[in-house]
Motif scaffolding. Structure first.
Motif, mmCIF file in Angstrom:
data_model
loop_
_atom_site.group_PDB
_atom_site.id
_atom_site.type_symbol
_atom_site.label_atom_id
_atom_site.label_comp_id
_atom_site.label_asym_id
_atom_site.label_seq_id
_atom_site.Cartn_x
_atom_site.Cartn_y
_atom_site.Cartn_z
ATOM 1 N N ILE A 74 0.881 -1.172 0.000
ATOM 2 C CA ILE A 74 0.000 0.000 0.000
ATOM 3 C C ILE A 74 0.917 1.220 0.000
ATOM 4 O O ILE A 74 1.672 1.455 0.934
ATOM 5 N N LYS A 75 0.866 1.995 -1.081
ATOM 6 C CA LYS A 75 1.831 3.087 -1.260
ATOM 7 C C LYS A 75 1.409 4.405 -0.620
ATOM 8 O O LYS A 75 2.241 5.208 -0.247
ATOM 9 N N ASN A 76 0.118 4.656 -0.513
ATOM 10 C CA ASN A 76 -0.352 5.932 -0.005
ATOM 11 C C ASN A 76 -0.584 5.828 1.512
ATOM 12 O O ASN A 76 -1.709 5.857 1.988
ATOM 13 N N VAL A 77 0.516 5.703 2.259
ATOM 14 C CA VAL A 77 0.461 5.510 3.701
ATOM 15 C C VAL A 77 1.099 6.711 4.386
ATOM 16 O O VAL A 77 2.210 7.117 4.006
ATOM 17 N N PRO A 78 0.441 7.293 5.380
ATOM 18 C CA PRO A 78 1.058 8.413 6.110
ATOM 19 C C PRO A 78 2.391 7.988 6.727
ATOM 20 O O PRO A 78 2.551 6.851 7.157
ATOM 21 N N GLN A 79 3.321 8.924 6.767
ATOM 22 C CA GLN A 79 4.630 8.671 7.373
ATOM 23 C C GLN A 79 4.662 9.294 8.764
ATOM 24 O O GLN A 79 4.686 10.509 8.897
#
Length: 81
Positions: A74-79
């Motif tokens: 899952i690429k759109n993950v908050p950092q």
């Protein structure tokens, strides 16, 4: 009542966030969440309430879940910071 940002002002300053504009977006039983507007973009600040009869590590659980998502493509993950 003291502004929640008084508690986190040093942390925010260390992240390069000075005089933030913020909007509360959620206040529930377990946490409060704000959008922080910065020149670099939007950030989220989440404050977990502590309950004397509940020793769960809510922050640790959330960090682990974000890592799980990222590890599973899952690429759109908050950092988190």
């Amino acid at each position: 009542m003291k502004n929640i940002f008084d508690k986190y002002s040093d942390f925010l300053k260390n992240q390069g966030i000075k005089n933030p504009l913020y909007t509360e977006i959620k206040s529930g039983r377990n946490s409060k969440v704000w959008i922080i507007d910065t020149p670099e973009g939007k950030k989220i600040l989440k404050h977990y309430r502590k309950h004397k009869n509940d020793s769960r590590d809510r922050l640790g659980t959330e960090f682990e879940f974000l890592q799980f998502l990222e590890n599973n493509g899952i690429k759109n993950v908050p950092q988190p910071i």
